[in-house]
Design a protein around this motif. Structure first.
Motif, PDB file in Angstrom:
ATOM      1  N   ILE A   1      -8.066  -4.304  -5.606  1.00 43.00           N
ATOM      2  CA  ILE A   1      -6.952  -3.492  -5.299  1.00 43.00           C
ATOM      3  C   ILE A   1      -7.614  -2.017  -5.816  1.00 43.00           C
ATOM      4  CG2 ILE A   1      -4.734  -2.717  -6.120  1.00 43.00           C
ATOM      5  CD1 ILE A   1      -4.638  -5.506  -4.743  1.00 43.00           C
ATOM      6  N   SER A   2      -7.518  -1.178  -4.825  1.00 44.97           N
ATOM      7  CA  SER A   2      -7.803   0.300  -4.996  1.00 44.97           C
ATOM      8  C   SER A   2      -6.528   0.967  -5.342  1.00 44.97           C
ATOM      9  CB  SER A   2      -8.643   0.723  -3.802  1.00 44.97           C
ATOM     10  OG  SER A   2      -9.915  -0.086  -3.691  1.00 44.97           O
ATOM     11  N   PHE A   3      -6.977   2.230  -5.707  1.00 47.01           N
ATOM     12  CA  PHE A   3      -5.585   3.098  -6.136  1.00 47.01           C
ATOM     13  C   PHE A   3      -6.040   4.501  -5.606  1.00 47.01           C
ATOM     14  CE2 PHE A   3      -5.552  -0.206  -9.456  1.00 47.01           C
ATOM     15  CZ  PHE A   3      -4.376  -0.415  -9.374  1.00 47.01           C
TER      16      PHE A   3
ATOM     17  N   GLU B   1     -10.870   4.576  -8.013  1.00 50.45           N
ATOM     18  CA  GLU B   1     -10.918   3.358  -9.048  1.00 50.45           C
ATOM     19  C   GLU B   1     -10.287   2.292  -8.433  1.00 50.45           C
ATOM     20  OE1 GLU B   1      -9.965   4.373 -13.187  1.00 50.45           O
ATOM     21  OE2 GLU B   1      -8.794   2.685 -13.392  1.00 50.45           O
ATOM     22  N   ALA B   2     -10.871   1.247  -8.947  1.00 54.66           N
ATOM     23  CA  ALA B   2     -10.218  -0.259  -8.462  1.00 54.66           C
ATOM     24  C   ALA B   2     -10.174  -1.176  -9.678  1.00 54.66           C
ATOM     25  CB  ALA B   2     -11.024  -0.841  -7.113  1.00 54.66           C
ATOM     26  N   VAL B   3      -9.139  -2.031  -9.555  1.00 53.07           N
ATOM     27  CA  VAL B   3      -9.324  -3.235 -10.339  1.00 53.07           C
ATOM     28  C   VAL B   3      -9.436  -4.661  -9.443  1.00 53.07           C
ATOM     29  CG1 VAL B   3      -7.697  -2.167 -12.080  1.00 53.07           C
ATOM     30  CG2 VAL B   3      -6.733  -3.715  -9.972  1.00 53.07           C
ATOM     31  N   GLY B   4     -10.048  -5.695 -10.247  1.00 55.97           N
ATOM     32  CA  GLY B   4     -10.265  -6.885  -9.447  1.00 55.97           C
ATOM     33  C   GLY B   4      -9.790  -7.963 -10.254  1.00 55.97           C
TER      34      GLY B   4
ATOM     35  N   ASN C   1      -2.329   9.011  -6.917  1.00 56.82           N
ATOM     36  CA  ASN C   1      -1.004   9.156  -7.362  1.00 56.82           C
ATOM     37  C   ASN C   1      -0.759   7.468  -8.306  1.00 56.82           C
ATOM     38  OD1 ASN C   1       0.145  11.224  -6.304  1.00 56.82           O
ATOM     39  ND2 ASN C   1       0.319  10.438  -4.609  1.00 56.82           N
ATOM     40  N   ASP C   2      -2.017   6.890  -8.479  1.00 60.02           N
ATOM     41  CA  ASP C   2      -2.120   5.656  -8.958  1.00 60.02           C
ATOM     42  C   ASP C   2      -1.249   4.572  -8.339  1.00 60.02           C
ATOM     43  OD1 ASP C   2      -3.481   4.409 -11.000  1.00 60.02           O
ATOM     44  OD2 ASP C   2      -1.794   4.427 -12.548  1.00 60.02           O
ATOM     45  N   GLU C   3      -1.211   4.719  -6.972  1.00 63.78           N
ATOM     46  CA  GLU C   3      -0.510   3.719  -6.066  1.00 63.78           C
ATOM     47  C   GLU C   3      -1.706   3.007  -5.325  1.00 63.78           C
ATOM     48  OE1 GLU C   3       3.245   6.644  -4.813  1.00 63.78           O
ATOM     49  OE2 GLU C   3       1.272   6.757  -3.969  1.00 63.78           O
ATOM     50  N   VAL C   4      -1.390   1.675  -4.987  1.00 67.97           N
ATOM     51  CA  VAL C   4      -2.188   0.833  -4.177  1.00 67.97           C
ATOM     52  C   VAL C   4      -2.652   1.604  -3.011  1.00 67.97           C
ATOM     53  CG1 VAL C   4      -2.602  -1.320  -3.026  1.00 67.97           C
ATOM     54  CG2 VAL C   4      -1.508  -1.268  -5.426  1.00 67.97           C
ATOM     55  N   SER C   5      -3.978   1.717  -2.485  1.00 68.31           N
ATOM     56  CA  SER C   5      -4.435   2.335  -1.357  1.00 68.31           C
ATOM     57  C   SER C   5      -5.071   1.086  -0.575  1.00 68.31           C
ATOM     58  CB  SER C   5      -5.233   3.457  -1.693  1.00 68.31           C
ATOM     59  OG  SER C   5      -6.422   3.047  -2.256  1.00 68.31           O
TER      60      SER C   5
ATOM     61  N   LYS D   1       0.809  -1.067   0.019  1.00 67.96           N
ATOM     62  CA  LYS D   1      -0.056  -0.062  -0.143  1.00 67.96           C
ATOM     63  C   LYS D   1       0.983   1.237   0.015  1.00 67.96           C
ATOM     64  CE  LYS D   1      -3.910  -1.792   2.821  1.00 67.96           C
ATOM     65  NZ  LYS D   1      -4.682  -1.761   3.966  1.00 67.96           N
ATOM     66  N   GLY D   2       0.570   2.145  -0.893  1.00 64.06           N
ATOM     67  CA  GLY D   2       1.185   3.562  -0.942  1.00 64.06           C
ATOM     68  C   GLY D   2       2.402   3.334  -1.664  1.00 64.06           C
ATOM     69  N   LYS D   3       2.624   2.165  -2.131  1.00 69.73           N
ATOM     70  CA  LYS D   3       4.015   2.122  -2.860  1.00 69.73           C
ATOM     71  C   LYS D   3       3.955   1.487  -4.401  1.00 69.73           C
ATOM     72  CE  LYS D   3       9.054   0.750  -2.653  1.00 69.73           C
ATOM     73  NZ  LYS D   3       9.676  -0.503  -2.144  1.00 69.73           N
ATOM     74  N   THR D   4       3.101   0.347  -4.757  1.00 66.88           N
ATOM     75  CA  THR D   4       3.086  -0.296  -5.567  1.00 66.88           C
ATOM     76  C   THR D   4       2.183   0.308  -6.441  1.00 66.88           C
ATOM     77  OG1 THR D   4       3.115  -2.483  -4.481  1.00 66.88           O
ATOM     78  CG2 THR D   4       2.364  -2.796  -6.704  1.00 66.88           C
ATOM     79  N   LYS D   5       2.626   0.567  -7.732  1.00 70.87           N
ATOM     80  CA  LYS D   5       1.757   1.289  -8.728  1.00 70.87           C
ATOM     81  C   LYS D   5       0.930   0.468  -9.478  1.00 70.87           C
ATOM     82  CE  LYS D   5       3.804   5.597  -8.926  1.00 70.87           C
ATOM     83  NZ  LYS D   5       2.971   6.716  -8.754  1.00 70.87           N
ATOM     84  N   ARG D   6       0.084   0.882 -10.439  1.00 69.97           N
ATOM     85  CA  ARG D   6      -0.745   0.135 -11.101  1.00 69.97           C
ATOM     86  C   ARG D   6       0.108  -0.971 -12.083  1.00 69.97           C
ATOM     87  NH1 ARG D   6      -6.486   1.339 -12.867  1.00 69.97           N
ATOM     88  NH2 ARG D   6      -6.258   3.208 -11.520  1.00 69.97           N
TER      89      ARG D   6
END
Length: 185
Positions: free
Chosen positions: A167-169, A141-144, A172-176, A111-116
């Motif tokens: 996974i929500s972002f 936005e999120a992906v599943g 900054n397009d980072e995993v939230s 979280k807060g580091k991994t980009k999409r």
């Protein structure tokens, strides 16, 4: 899903349609116009909103499953708020277009580091896309990733297995946020 099927259920379709439909823009009537009536519709509650879900299902006992003993199935589901698309998912247990994902890699998502883009390299192409209210309004936005199987079990009917990763972002397009579940029934 498959409890009454002998042979085939539903009309066959080609995998994911994420590129064909745009979240927040595509309407219910546009999806139905392109794919036809789904025959499977219900209402669910997500983040205090009533969401209409329609689904397209295809199963074939003669199809080639990813896993031995599984009746292969494809499912496209579409979620609407006030007739506007807010989510879409695809799952398949057919070998040719399966949606299985390696859940052992979830621990590498930070979280807060991994980009999409890093997430997609790690887990693969998502099988679901979502915007609020399908996800919390604070996440945007999120992906599943979704995978489900159905097996016929002697003397007890069917055994269903599902695993899901959402996974929500952040902006900054980072995993939230990371939500994973798996269950068998």
């Amino acid at each position: 899903i498959l409890s009454g099927c002998a042979g085939r259920a539903g009309k066959d379709f080609v995998g994911q349609t994420q590129e064909a439909f745009k979240l927040g823009k595509t309407t219910y009537s546009q999806v139905v116009q392109q794919l036809g009536e789904s025959g499977k519709e219900d209402i669910l509650l997500k983040n205090d909103e009533n969401i209409k879900r329609i689904g397209y299902v295809y199963a074939s006992a003669a199809g080639e499953p990813l896993e031995e003993g599984v009746t292969p199935v494809r499912i496209n589901s579409y979620y609407f708020l006030n007739d506007t698309l807010v989510g879409q998912t695809f799952t398949s247990s057919f070998k040719s277009d399966n949606s299985n994902f390696d859940d052992t890699r979830i621990a590498a998502i930070v979280k807060g580091k991994t980009k999409r883009s890093e997430l997609i390299q790690l887990i693969g192409r998502p099988s679901g896309l979502y915007i609020p209210p399908m996800v919390k309004a604070t996440t945007g936005e999120a992906v599943g990733y979704l995978y489900t199987t159905t097996r016929k079990v002697a003397f007890s009917g069917f055994k269903h297995f599902t695993k899901s990763l959402l996974i929500s972002f952040n902006e900054n397009d980072e995993v939230s946020d990371i939500e994973f579940s798996s269950y068998e029934r």
